[in-house]
Design a protein around this motif. Structure first.
Motif, PDB file in Angstrom:
ATOM      1  N   ARG A 133      15.147 -24.947 -14.221  1.00 53.00           N
ATOM      2  CA  ARG A 133      14.513 -25.897 -15.140  1.00 53.00           C
ATOM      3  C   ARG A 133      15.575 -26.866 -15.652  1.00 53.00           C
ATOM      4  N   GLU A 134      15.520 -28.096 -15.181  1.00 54.39           N
ATOM      5  CA  GLU A 134      16.515 -29.113 -15.527  1.00 54.39           C
ATOM      6  C   GLU A 134      15.951 -30.074 -16.558  1.00 54.39           C
ATOM      7  N   ALA A 135      16.653 -30.185 -17.687  1.00 51.21           N
ATOM      8  CA  ALA A 135      16.240 -31.102 -18.747  1.00 51.21           C
ATOM      9  C   ALA A 135      16.574 -32.532 -18.352  1.00 51.21           C
ATOM     10  N   VAL A 136      15.611 -33.445 -18.553  1.00 54.60           N
ATOM     11  CA  VAL A 136      15.830 -34.845 -18.168  1.00 54.60           C
ATOM     12  C   VAL A 136      15.574 -35.818 -19.305  1.00 54.60           C
ATOM     13  N   GLY A 137      15.058 -35.361 -20.417  1.00 56.44           N
ATOM     14  CA  GLY A 137      14.810 -36.279 -21.518  1.00 56.44           C
ATOM     15  C   GLY A 137      14.537 -35.543 -22.804  1.00 56.44           C
ATOM     16  N   ILE A 138      14.960 -36.143 -23.916  1.00 56.16           N
ATOM     17  CA  ILE A 138      14.803 -35.523 -25.226  1.00 56.16           C
ATOM     18  C   ILE A 138      14.308 -36.562 -26.227  1.00 56.16           C
ATOM     19  N   THR A 139      13.321 -36.196 -27.000  1.00 57.76           N
ATOM     20  CA  THR A 139      12.890 -36.991 -28.141  1.00 57.76           C
ATOM     21  C   THR A 139      12.767 -36.047 -29.332  1.00 57.76           C
ATOM     22  N   GLN A 140      13.043 -36.553 -30.515  1.00 61.44           N
ATOM     23  CA  GLN A 140      12.932 -35.702 -31.686  1.00 61.44           C
ATOM     24  C   GLN A 140      12.323 -36.471 -32.846  1.00 61.44           C
ATOM     25  N   ASP A 141      11.667 -35.715 -33.723  1.00 64.22           N
ATOM     26  CA  ASP A 141      11.126 -36.266 -34.949  1.00 64.22           C
ATOM     27  C   ASP A 141      11.603 -35.415 -36.110  1.00 64.22           C
ATOM     28  N   GLU A 142      11.021 -35.553 -37.267  1.00 63.85           N
ATOM     29  CA  GLU A 142      11.493 -34.820 -38.431  1.00 63.85           C
ATOM     30  C   GLU A 142      11.293 -33.310 -38.304  1.00 63.85           C
ATOM     31  N   ASP A 143      10.329 -32.906 -37.487  1.00 65.44           N
ATOM     32  CA  ASP A 143       9.957 -31.499 -37.441  1.00 65.44           C
ATOM     33  C   ASP A 143      10.479 -30.737 -36.231  1.00 65.44           C
ATOM     34  N   ALA A 144      10.697 -31.425 -35.113  1.00 64.03           N
ATOM     35  CA  ALA A 144      11.020 -30.693 -33.882  1.00 64.03           C
ATOM     36  C   ALA A 144      11.608 -31.634 -32.836  1.00 64.03           C
ATOM     37  N   VAL A 145      12.012 -31.010 -31.732  1.00 60.25           N
ATOM     38  CA  VAL A 145      12.566 -31.724 -30.585  1.00 60.25           C
ATOM     39  C   VAL A 145      11.709 -31.416 -29.367  1.00 60.25           C
ATOM     40  N   THR A 146      11.376 -32.440 -28.595  1.00 59.46           N
ATOM     41  CA  THR A 146      10.643 -32.247 -27.349  1.00 59.46           C
ATOM     42  C   THR A 146      11.594 -32.481 -26.184  1.00 59.46           C
ATOM     43  N   VAL A 147      11.703 -31.485 -25.323  1.00 58.32           N
ATOM     44  CA  VAL A 147      12.569 -31.568 -24.144  1.00 58.32           C
ATOM     45  C   VAL A 147      11.683 -31.608 -22.907  1.00 58.32           C
ATOM     46  N   ARG A 148      11.902 -32.617 -22.043  1.00 62.20           N
ATOM     47  CA  ARG A 148      11.146 -32.759 -20.803  1.00 62.20           C
ATOM     48  C   ARG A 148      11.997 -32.287 -19.634  1.00 62.20           C
ATOM     49  N   PHE A 149      11.320 -31.735 -18.617  1.00 58.44           N
ATOM     50  CA  PHE A 149      12.007 -31.172 -17.463  1.00 58.44           C
ATOM     51  C   PHE A 149      11.583 -31.890 -16.185  1.00 58.44           C
ATOM     52  N   THR A 150      12.382 -31.728 -15.141  1.00 59.71           N
ATOM     53  CA  THR A 150      12.107 -32.399 -13.869  1.00 59.71           C
ATOM     54  C   THR A 150      10.803 -31.944 -13.241  1.00 59.71           C
ATOM     55  N   ASP A 151      10.338 -30.739 -13.593  1.00 55.34           N
ATOM     56  CA  ASP A 151       9.076 -30.254 -13.019  1.00 55.34           C
ATOM     57  C   ASP A 151       7.855 -30.827 -13.730  1.00 55.34           C
ATOM     58  N   GLY A 152       8.095 -31.717 -14.708  1.00 59.03           N
ATOM     59  CA  GLY A 152       7.000 -32.343 -15.423  1.00 59.03           C
ATOM     60  C   GLY A 152       6.606 -31.626 -16.696  1.00 59.03           C
ATOM     61  N   GLY A 153       7.092 -30.421 -16.888  1.00 56.49           N
ATOM     62  CA  GLY A 153       6.775 -29.678 -18.087  1.00 56.49           C
ATOM     63  C   GLY A 153       7.642 -30.088 -19.264  1.00 56.49           C
TER      64      GLY A 153
END
Length: 474
Positions: A133-153
């Protein structure tokens, strides 16, 4: 689970840093997941030296026996010239074990084996690693961080820890820069190889024979049939990491024949550099290990500093996520660890350049946090052990001190005094005046450093309340 989150902590990278952090969080009941872009654990011996302070960390994490069984002490160097043994070379200044420092010499374990041990302990505690599972993008807000992976998840976590190495995708994604320098412009080959014709009792050293030729070092790896081969090349040279390439350099620089190198299991090349991340944190994202600092391998500081990053961050995440401590506690991770990493980078570079011998500083037993905002020294006349220092081992009240430390709790040492309160959110150990500690009350953090020290208990309960701890543990 916090509403709207998939997980409390996502750890990106299953090297020694990520695995150590995963173990620490698992034993604290923190819901954490490790993800690793590779399909399995790193296969090479690269970071093979476990320093004494890290041995103490591994003792607490429950892996010391397995680490000791998997490795061995560092062999004495044997210098060769023209096929003749020219004499021995001591790689480290010797040090005798004492009651307060039971581990004083580095322990050699191939990195792949250290990671196997750590993964086994993580799984024993109910943790897991999601490989591939390779991380390719990160976004964060006040409450949490969303990490996207190469498999689309994707995964949404309250906090993310980047433990994904010197080329950290997470670090780049959040825009944290890294400042560094080339330590040595000469490329270096490192390989794990099967070799005949050399004994396994020595670290075999072949100095350059001609101008422009680099050194060759061949070290037996304990617990295996392999040797680690390290060879330096001229600036601008290309490095062949194939079996034939390793055979060629070994034969050219030693008395061995090419066919004496019978197998190469792993090989890589690199150029030694030192670099430090400009920050160790961006919002809910933390950097640890090589993602935060890249070392020359000389002196064996990289893996050890990295594991201790995890050890520092783990208890603080646990305090915030499980004990209700103020999230501001997490600010002290960068405060404490970036200064240590900067010092260790300088040490690694100086050892690489031959300006400092491997000795007391490389063992990392003298590191501490006296200047930290978490440190409170309230005694009018502090003794040898002060708030902020590593808490030494020894015997107090008939019990070994390190045995009392083992686990995710705080520990109170009441030494030569009855002033300590009876009901406190820490395990308590009492005894007479101690040769190392002297007298006083010492509140030891979960990572083995004295947080608070005093002659009397006034202010102690208020100090602990900063970490969400207000009553005695069950």
């Amino acid at each position: 689970m916090h509403p709207g989150k998939d997980i409390d902590v996502l750890i990106v990278g299953a090297g020694p840093t990520g695995l150590a952090l995963g173990i620490d969080l698992a034993r604290r009941g923190v819901d954490a997941l490790l993800v690793e872009r590779a399909d399995g654990l790193f296969p090479g011996s690269r970071g093979k030296g476990i320093q004494p302070r890290t041995m103490e960390v591994f003792d607490d994490l429950g892996v010391l026996d397995a680490i000791r069984a998997a490795g061995g002490g560092y062999p004495v160097g044997m210098i060769w010239q023209d096929g003749q043994r020219m004499g021995e070379h001591r790689m480290f200044d010797p040090a005798e074990a004492t009651e307060d420092s039971p581990y004083t010499e580095p322990w050699m374990v191939p990195q792949w084996r250290t990671q196997e041990v750590l993964l086994g302990r993580l799984e024993e505690l109910g943790g897991k690693v999601a490989f591939g599972r390779e991380a390719v993008g990160i976004t964060q807000d006040e409450d949490a961080v969303t990490v996207r992976f190469t498999d689309g998840g994707s995964v949404r976590a309250r906090y993310v820890v980047a433990a994904d190495g010197g080329r950290s995708a997470v670090r780049r994604s959040v825009g944290i820069g890294m400042t560094g320098e080339t330590v040595d412009a000469h490329p270096i080959l490192v390989a794990d190889a099967r070799i005949t014709g050399l004994d396994r009792d020595h670290w075999h050293l072949f100095p350059p024979r001609t101008q422009g030729e680099g050194f060759l070092a061949v070290c037996p790896l304990p617990g295996t049939e392999d040797f680690q081969v390290v060879a330096q090349f001229a600036q601008g040279a290309s490095v062949d990491v194939s079996l034939e390439g390793v055979r060629e350099v070994v034969a050219a620089r030693s008395h061995l024949a090419p066919q004496d190198v019978t197998e190469v299991g792993w090989a890589s090349d690199f150029r030694p550099r030192a670099a430090l991340a400009d920050r160790f944190r961006d919002g809910r994202v933390f950097l640890a290990g090589d993602a935060a600092h890249v070392h020359s391998p000389a002196g064996g500081q990289g893996l050890n500093t990295s594991v201790q990053d995890a050890y520092n961050l783990g208890w603080k995440l646990g305090a915030v996520l499980r004990d209700g401590a103020d999230a501001a506690l997490l600010d002290t991770y960068e405060e404490e660890r970036r200064a240590v990493a900067a010092d260790m980078l300088g040490l690694s570079t100086n050892v690489h350049r031959g300006e400092v011998r491997r000795g007391a500083a490389t063992r990392q037993l003298g590191l501490g946090y006296r200047e930290s905002s978490l440190t409170a020294e309230t005694r009018a006349a502090p003794g040898a052990v002060r708030a902020g220092d590593r808490a030494p081992d020894g015997t107090l009240g008939g019990e070994r001190i390190f045995d009392a430390f083992r686990g995710p709790h705080w520990t109170l040492l009441a030494v030569g005094t009855a002033a300590a309160p009876q009901a406190l959110a820490a395990r308590t150990l009492r005894g007479a005046s101690h040769e190392t500690y002297g007298t006083g009350i010492f509140l030891v953090r979960p990572d083995g450093y004295v947080g608070w020290a005093g002659d009397r208990a006034a202010g102690l309960t208020e100090y602990l309340a900063r970490f969400g701890l207000r009553r005695s543990p069950a």
